[in-house]
Design a protein around this motif. Structure first.
Motif, PDB file in Angstrom:
ATOM      1  N   VAL A  23       0.829  -1.215   0.000  1.00 56.51           N
ATOM      2  CA  VAL A  23       0.000   0.000   0.000  1.00 56.51           C
ATOM      3  C   VAL A  23       0.873   1.279   0.000  1.00 56.51           C
ATOM      4  CG1 VAL A  23      -1.799   1.289   1.212  1.00 56.51           C
ATOM      5  CG2 VAL A  23      -2.010  -1.197   0.951  1.00 56.51           C
ATOM      6  N   PRO A  24       1.845   1.431   0.943  1.00 54.02           N
ATOM      7  CA  PRO A  24       2.716   2.617   0.841  1.00 54.02           C
ATOM      8  C   PRO A  24       3.496   2.660  -0.480  1.00 54.02           C
ATOM      9  CG  PRO A  24       3.509   1.103   2.559  1.00 54.02           C
ATOM     10  CD  PRO A  24       2.137   0.654   2.167  1.00 54.02           C
ATOM     11  N   GLN A  25       3.816   1.488  -1.037  1.00 54.18           N
ATOM     12  CA  GLN A  25       4.529   1.478  -2.324  1.00 54.18           C
ATOM     13  C   GLN A  25       3.634   2.011  -3.442  1.00 54.18           C
ATOM     14  OE1 GLN A  25       7.984   0.600  -3.077  1.00 54.18           O
ATOM     15  NE2 GLN A  25       7.144   1.908  -4.654  1.00 54.18           N
ATOM     16  N   LEU A  26       2.354   1.636  -3.436  1.00 49.40           N
ATOM     17  CA  LEU A  26       1.420   2.153  -4.448  1.00 49.40           C
ATOM     18  C   LEU A  26       1.277   3.666  -4.321  1.00 49.40           C
ATOM     19  CD1 LEU A  26      -1.482  -0.503  -4.527  1.00 49.40           C
ATOM     20  CD2 LEU A  26       0.401  -0.214  -6.144  1.00 49.40           C
ATOM     21  N   LEU A  27       1.211   4.152  -3.065  1.00 51.68           N
ATOM     22  CA  LEU A  27       1.099   5.606  -2.853  1.00 51.68           C
ATOM     23  C   LEU A  27       2.331   6.315  -3.391  1.00 51.68           C
ATOM     24  CD1 LEU A  27      -0.372   5.633   0.792  1.00 51.68           C
ATOM     25  CD2 LEU A  27      -1.588   6.067  -1.354  1.00 51.68           C
ATOM     26  N   LYS A  28       3.495   5.682  -3.197  1.00 55.31           N
ATOM     27  CA  LYS A  28       4.740   6.287  -3.675  1.00 55.31           C
ATOM     28  C   LYS A  28       4.786   6.311  -5.207  1.00 55.31           C
ATOM     29  CE  LYS A  28       9.565   6.632  -2.389  1.00 55.31           C
ATOM     30  NZ  LYS A  28       9.809   7.580  -1.307  1.00 55.31           N
ATOM     31  N   ILE A  29       4.326   5.236  -5.839  1.00 54.45           N
ATOM     32  CA  ILE A  29       4.271   5.219  -7.313  1.00 54.45           C
ATOM     33  C   ILE A  29       3.329   6.324  -7.791  1.00 54.45           C
ATOM     34  CG2 ILE A  29       3.702   3.894  -9.399  1.00 54.45           C
ATOM     35  CD1 ILE A  29       4.249   1.322  -7.818  1.00 54.45           C
ATOM     36  N   LEU A  46       4.397 -11.902  -8.639  1.00 57.06           N
ATOM     37  CA  LEU A  46       3.007 -12.272  -8.960  1.00 57.06           C
ATOM     38  C   LEU A  46       2.885 -13.780  -9.206  1.00 57.06           C
ATOM     39  CD1 LEU A  46       0.197 -11.019  -9.408  1.00 57.06           C
ATOM     40  CD2 LEU A  46       0.800 -10.735 -11.811  1.00 57.06           C
ATOM     41  N   LEU A  47       3.859 -14.343  -9.904  1.00 63.59           N
ATOM     42  CA  LEU A  47       3.889 -15.791 -10.133  1.00 63.59           C
ATOM     43  C   LEU A  47       4.001 -16.530  -8.793  1.00 63.59           C
ATOM     44  CD1 LEU A  47       4.075 -18.153 -12.178  1.00 63.59           C
ATOM     45  CD2 LEU A  47       6.542 -17.766 -12.274  1.00 63.59           C
ATOM     46  N   GLY A  48       4.877 -16.026  -7.920  1.00 62.82           N
ATOM     47  CA  GLY A  48       5.041 -16.633  -6.594  1.00 62.82           C
ATOM     48  C   GLY A  48       3.764 -16.570  -5.778  1.00 62.82           C
ATOM     49  N   VAL A  49       3.070 -15.447  -5.853  1.00 66.30           N
ATOM     50  CA  VAL A  49       1.808 -15.267  -5.125  1.00 66.30           C
ATOM     51  C   VAL A  49       0.764 -16.281  -5.611  1.00 66.30           C
ATOM     52  CG1 VAL A  49      -0.161 -13.662  -5.051  1.00 66.30           C
ATOM     53  CG2 VAL A  49       2.112 -12.882  -4.367  1.00 66.30           C
ATOM     54  N   LEU A  73      -3.864  -8.756  -6.211  1.00 63.62           N
ATOM     55  CA  LEU A  73      -4.571  -7.558  -6.683  1.00 63.62           C
ATOM     56  C   LEU A  73      -3.673  -6.318  -6.562  1.00 63.62           C
ATOM     57  CD1 LEU A  73      -8.115  -8.188  -5.121  1.00 63.62           C
ATOM     58  CD2 LEU A  73      -7.472  -8.343  -7.538  1.00 63.62           C
ATOM     59  N   LEU A  74      -2.941  -6.208  -5.441  1.00 64.67           N
ATOM     60  CA  LEU A  74      -2.073  -5.041  -5.228  1.00 64.67           C
ATOM     61  C   LEU A  74      -0.911  -5.023  -6.230  1.00 64.67           C
ATOM     62  CD1 LEU A  74      -2.013  -4.959  -1.313  1.00 64.67           C
ATOM     63  CD2 LEU A  74      -3.114  -3.301  -2.821  1.00 64.67           C
ATOM     64  N   ILE A  75      -0.354  -6.200  -6.535  1.00 64.53           N
ATOM     65  CA  ILE A  75       0.774  -6.256  -7.469  1.00 64.53           C
ATOM     66  C   ILE A  75       0.324  -5.920  -8.888  1.00 64.53           C
ATOM     67  CG2 ILE A  75       2.538  -7.756  -8.506  1.00 64.53           C
ATOM     68  CD1 ILE A  75       2.421  -9.186  -5.669  1.00 64.53           C
ATOM     69  N   VAL A  76      -0.852  -6.418  -9.271  1.00 59.38           N
ATOM     70  CA  VAL A  76      -1.381  -6.064 -10.595  1.00 59.38           C
ATOM     71  C   VAL A  76      -1.592  -4.546 -10.669  1.00 59.38           C
ATOM     72  CG1 VAL A  76      -3.397  -6.276 -12.122  1.00 59.38           C
ATOM     73  CG2 VAL A  76      -2.378  -8.323 -11.114  1.00 59.38           C
ATOM     74  N   THR A  77      -2.106  -3.960  -9.567  1.00 56.29           N
ATOM     75  CA  THR A  77      -2.282  -2.504  -9.518  1.00 56.29           C
ATOM     76  C   THR A  77      -0.935  -1.789  -9.669  1.00 56.29           C
ATOM     77  OG1 THR A  77      -4.151  -2.840  -8.022  1.00 56.29           O
ATOM     78  CG2 THR A  77      -3.269  -0.602  -8.156  1.00 56.29           C
ATOM     79  N   ALA A  78       0.102  -2.294  -8.976  1.00 59.95           N
ATOM     80  CA  ALA A  78       1.436  -1.694  -9.077  1.00 59.95           C
ATOM     81  C   ALA A  78       1.965  -1.769 -10.510  1.00 59.95           C
ATOM     82  CB  ALA A  78       2.403  -2.390  -8.116  1.00 59.95           C
TER      83      ALA A  78
ATOM     84  N   CYS B  17      10.069 -18.068  -6.220  1.00 58.21           N
ATOM     85  CA  CYS B  17       9.562 -16.919  -6.993  1.00 58.21           C
ATOM     86  C   CYS B  17       9.472 -15.653  -6.147  1.00 58.21           C
ATOM     87  CB  CYS B  17       8.186 -17.222  -7.581  1.00 58.21           C
ATOM     88  SG  CYS B  17       8.220 -18.412  -8.921  1.00 58.21           S
ATOM     89  N   THR B  18       8.782 -15.710  -4.997  1.00 56.89           N
ATOM     90  CA  THR B  18       8.580 -14.473  -4.225  1.00 56.89           C
ATOM     91  C   THR B  18       9.909 -13.987  -3.641  1.00 56.89           C
ATOM     92  OG1 THR B  18       7.839 -15.798  -2.309  1.00 56.89           O
ATOM     93  CG2 THR B  18       6.138 -14.798  -3.660  1.00 56.89           C
ATOM     94  N   THR B  19      10.745 -14.921  -3.182  1.00 56.35           N
ATOM     95  CA  THR B  19      12.021 -14.517  -2.612  1.00 56.35           C
ATOM     96  C   THR B  19      12.987 -14.087  -3.712  1.00 56.35           C
ATOM     97  OG1 THR B  19      11.681 -16.024  -0.783  1.00 56.35           O
ATOM     98  CG2 THR B  19      13.938 -15.301  -1.160  1.00 56.35           C
ATOM     99  N   GLY B  20      13.051 -14.912  -4.771  1.00 54.39           N
ATOM    100  CA  GLY B  20      13.962 -14.631  -5.877  1.00 54.39           C
ATOM    101  C   GLY B  20      13.630 -13.327  -6.595  1.00 54.39           C
TER     102      GLY B  20
END
Lengths: 87, 87
Positions: A23-29, A46-49, A73-78, B17-20
């Motif tokens: 969330v703070p990262q999205l605000l920064k972007i 995203l693949l890992g998630v 959802l947050l990563i797709v938004t980023a 994936c998430t760590t890498g």
């Protein structure tokens, strides 16, 4: 509080931190763009998630499932926000 | 492959994936700095990783424990590298 309930509480708190951190990262972007964010990082994450979501389904851990839906959802938004701020 | 082995394999792949994903991000910070990375994101993520590590210990999931040790080291590295590239 029994062990399973405590594990779930720790998992939920962990999920709130790792997922909420976007969330703070999205605000920064939004404020200054995301040129220093790596596309490879976002796509690999995203693949890992998606895999952690599968893992959560298999071990029936609601906190893992929920965290990874929100994280996805947050990563797709980023990704979309970074794309929009690129020249 | 029985269910536990398959779960571990999915967890290890998810963890890889998430760590890498932090590796290309570290390379990007090295190349161009990390001004667009949020300190709040990194610190919150690190706290979450510490909690997931605790969760992994409690549910005895080696893939969760290992992933979060490596993730913690990579995030601390990102924090140090970002700090060094700040004006």
């Amino acid at each position: 509080m029994d062990a399973i309930t405590l594990n779930t509480a720790i998992g939920l708190l962990a999920a709130a931190c790792t997922t909420g951190s976007f969330v703070p990262q999205l605000l920064k972007i939004h404020r200054q763009g995301g040129r220093d964010l790596s596309y490879a990082m976002l796509v690999l994450y995203l693949l890992g998630v998606a895999l952690w979501f599968t893992y959560g389904l298999r071990i029936k851990a609601a906190e893992v499932i929920l965290a990874n839906i929100i994280a996805g959802l947050l990563i797709v938004t980023a990704l979309v926000m970074k794309r929009r701020t690129e020249p």
